[in-house]
Design a protein around this motif. Structure first.
Motif, mmCIF file in Angstrom:
data_model
loop_
_atom_site.group_PDB
_atom_site.id
_atom_site.type_symbol
_atom_site.label_atom_id
_atom_site.label_comp_id
_atom_site.label_asym_id
_atom_site.label_seq_id
_atom_site.Cartn_x
_atom_site.Cartn_y
_atom_site.Cartn_z
ATOM 1 N N GLU A 1 0.815 -1.207 0.000
ATOM 2 C CA GLU A 1 0.000 0.000 0.000
ATOM 3 C C GLU A 1 0.861 1.275 0.000
ATOM 4 O OE1 GLU A 1 -3.422 -0.196 0.356
ATOM 5 O OE2 GLU A 1 -3.512 1.989 0.303
ATOM 6 N N ARG A 2 1.816 1.318 0.920
ATOM 7 C CA ARG A 2 2.703 2.453 1.130
ATOM 8 C C ARG A 2 4.040 1.933 1.627
ATOM 9 N NH1 ARG A 2 -0.987 4.765 -0.954
ATOM 10 N NH2 ARG A 2 -2.013 6.690 -0.353
ATOM 11 N N ARG A 3 5.134 2.672 1.375
ATOM 12 C CA ARG A 3 6.426 2.326 1.983
ATOM 13 C C ARG A 3 6.687 3.338 3.099
ATOM 14 N NH1 ARG A 3 9.516 3.137 -1.939
ATOM 15 N NH2 ARG A 3 9.916 1.111 -2.849
ATOM 16 N N ALA B 1 -3.985 5.122 -4.846
ATOM 17 C CA ALA B 1 -5.025 6.032 -4.369
ATOM 18 C C ALA B 1 -5.962 5.327 -3.405
ATOM 19 C CB ALA B 1 -5.810 6.575 -5.563
ATOM 20 N N HIS B 2 -6.262 6.042 -2.312
ATOM 21 C CA HIS B 2 -7.230 5.538 -1.336
ATOM 22 C C HIS B 2 -7.750 6.715 -0.515
ATOM 23 C CE1 HIS B 2 -3.687 4.802 1.738
ATOM 24 N NE2 HIS B 2 -4.068 6.062 1.748
ATOM 25 N N HIS B 3 -8.741 6.443 0.313
ATOM 26 C CA HIS B 3 -9.124 7.418 1.317
ATOM 27 C C HIS B 3 -9.462 6.703 2.615
ATOM 28 C CE1 HIS B 3 -13.711 7.722 0.118
ATOM 29 N NE2 HIS B 3 -13.348 6.499 0.368
ATOM 30 N N HIS B 4 -9.446 7.485 3.703
ATOM 31 C CA HIS B 4 -9.683 6.913 5.038
ATOM 32 C C HIS B 4 -10.170 8.003 5.966
ATOM 33 C CE1 HIS B 4 -5.614 8.505 5.311
ATOM 34 N NE2 HIS B 4 -5.174 7.592 4.465
ATOM 35 N N THR B 5 -10.806 7.562 7.054
ATOM 36 C CA THR B 5 -11.329 8.551 8.009
ATOM 37 C C THR B 5 -10.234 9.293 8.774
ATOM 38 O OG1 THR B 5 -11.755 6.683 9.485
ATOM 39 C CG2 THR B 5 -13.647 7.605 8.290
ATOM 40 N N LEU C 1 -1.393 14.676 6.921
ATOM 41 C CA LEU C 1 -0.637 15.796 6.344
ATOM 42 C C LEU C 1 0.753 15.287 6.015
ATOM 43 C CD1 LEU C 1 1.582 16.912 8.680
ATOM 44 C CD2 LEU C 1 -0.588 17.522 9.757
ATOM 45 N N ARG C 2 1.435 16.019 5.156
ATOM 46 C CA ARG C 2 2.815 15.675 4.769
ATOM 47 C C ARG C 2 3.689 16.888 4.984
ATOM 48 N NH1 ARG C 2 0.505 10.809 3.894
ATOM 49 N NH2 ARG C 2 -1.511 11.272 2.979
ATOM 50 N N ILE C 3 4.844 16.683 5.580
ATOM 51 C CA ILE C 3 5.862 17.729 5.639
ATOM 52 C C ILE C 3 7.041 17.182 4.848
ATOM 53 C CG2 ILE C 3 7.386 19.080 7.121
ATOM 54 C CD1 ILE C 3 5.231 18.619 9.384
ATOM 55 N N TYR D 1 -9.624 11.429 -1.150
ATOM 56 C CA TYR D 1 -8.806 10.497 -1.925
ATOM 57 C C TYR D 1 -7.434 11.098 -2.156
ATOM 58 C CZ TYR D 1 -12.333 7.012 -3.043
ATOM 59 O OH TYR D 1 -13.235 5.989 -2.961
ATOM 60 N N HIS D 2 -6.394 10.270 -1.992
ATOM 61 C CA HIS D 2 -5.037 10.754 -2.224
ATOM 62 C C HIS D 2 -4.151 9.645 -2.763
ATOM 63 C CE1 HIS D 2 -5.431 9.477 1.982
ATOM 64 N NE2 HIS D 2 -4.191 9.057 1.914
ATOM 65 N N ASP D 3 -3.230 10.038 -3.652
ATOM 66 C CA ASP D 3 -2.175 9.148 -4.123
ATOM 67 C C ASP D 3 -0.914 9.974 -4.298
ATOM 68 O OD1 ASP D 3 -4.362 9.415 -6.661
ATOM 69 O OD2 ASP D 3 -2.314 10.072 -7.132
HETATM 70 FE FE FE2 Z 1 -3.532 7.569 3.131
#
Ligand code: FE2
Ligand code: GTQ
Length: 292
Positions: A7-9, A45-49, A53-55, A86-88
């Protein structure tokens, strides 16, 4: 690992003292993690409750797409992916891209209401807005498109670029300095004047050369990324030395003071905190040395 298979690294910055079910925690309500994508890779791409944020720490030529808006990432940028957006992520550059993820996963997990969905049928979501559209809408302080409405409970600005942050800090009046945080700015929701998201507020602060702040404590916890400079923070009796790209945490209700070790160079810290959550609940507390 390849992002084709996962899903993510992500490396979670786990607090072993917080025993949580299912998910790790960095503070009682928040997590911090380091994410890496290599050239050509996508994080699907996915979304979640949980809100995120990203720095941005390192790299160029990669974007986060939030709700169909691509935001290009540069070190020191803040990018939002609010709850259920939704974000990727995609790296179209030539080198590794690294950033600090901040999410309110432990909070949402405690309420047993983590919902998660992949974007249906595709690795990446379609681009439905111009690149960095929200930055175009809020390009100048105090101005917004007249033909624009917003009914979400998070900021309509998806990316807060480092250049604006540095320019705003450099222009800050010494008379607006805080005894506890020196020159500190909030990244705010230009629609409401409030925090960027309902559970998480974000700040950037400049500790001027030689600065040594007064100590205080508050029950919100704060996670810091060192954007520029070096120094240390004393938490209770413990000294935490930090320098560029480090991540450190001030847990809730611990005394802390910041020191910039350089006599000539400013230090800049970017941070996020669960302060808006505690304020909404009416339980935000702060005190200084004098008990005030
Ligand atoms: Fe996410
Ligand atoms: O980039 O979407 O560190 O969904 C944890 C969960 C990052 C992300 C994390 C996530 C993401």
């Amino acid at each position: 690992v390849s992002t084709e298979n996962v899903e993510r690294r992500v490396l979670g910055l786990t607090n072993p003292g917080l025993k949580k079910t299912g998910h790790f925690a960095t503070t009682p309500n928040l997590v911090a993690a380091i994410q890496l994508i290599l050239p050509g890779e996508t994080a699907l791409a996915h979304h979640h409750t949980p809100a995120a944020l990203r720095i941005i720490i390192e790299g160029e030529g990669a974007y986060t797409c939030t709700n169909g808006e691509r935001c290009w990432m540069e070190p020191g940028d803040l990018i939002l992916t609010p709850a259920w957006s939704y974000h990727d992520h995609k790296n179209e550059g030539n080198g590794p891209m690294l950033w600090l993820d901040g999410l309110d996963v432990p909070l949402i997990d405690a309420m047993d209401t983590i919902f998660f969905e992949l974007y249906p049928g595709k690795r990446t979501q379609p681009q439905t807005q111009a690149d960095q559209a929200s930055m175009a809408r809020f390009a100048a302080p105090g101005m917004r498109p007249a033909n624009f409405s917003w009914d979400k409970n998070y900021s309509p600005l998806t990316k807060y670029p480092w250049k604006n942050m540095v320019q705003a800090l450099d222009g800050m009046l010494a008379s607006d300095a805080s005894p506890y945080d020196d020159l500190r700015l909030e990244y705010f929701n230009p629609h409401t004047g409030g925090p960027v998201m309902s559970t998480i507020a974000c700040y950037a602060q400049k500790l001027r050369a030689g600065a040594h702040t007064q100590k205080h404590r508050h029950n919100n916890a704060t996670i810091y990324h060192v954007f520029r400079g070096s120094g240390y923070t004393v938490i209770d009796e413990q000294r935490l030395d930090w320098s560029e790209r480090d991540v450190f945490v001030i847990p809730g209700w611990h005394w802390h003071e910041h020191v910039n070790l350089s006599a000539s160079a400013d230090a800049v810290l970017i941070s996020y905190t669960d302060e808006p959550l505690l304020r909404t609940l009416g339980i935000l507390r702060e005190e200084n040395d004098a008990g005030q």
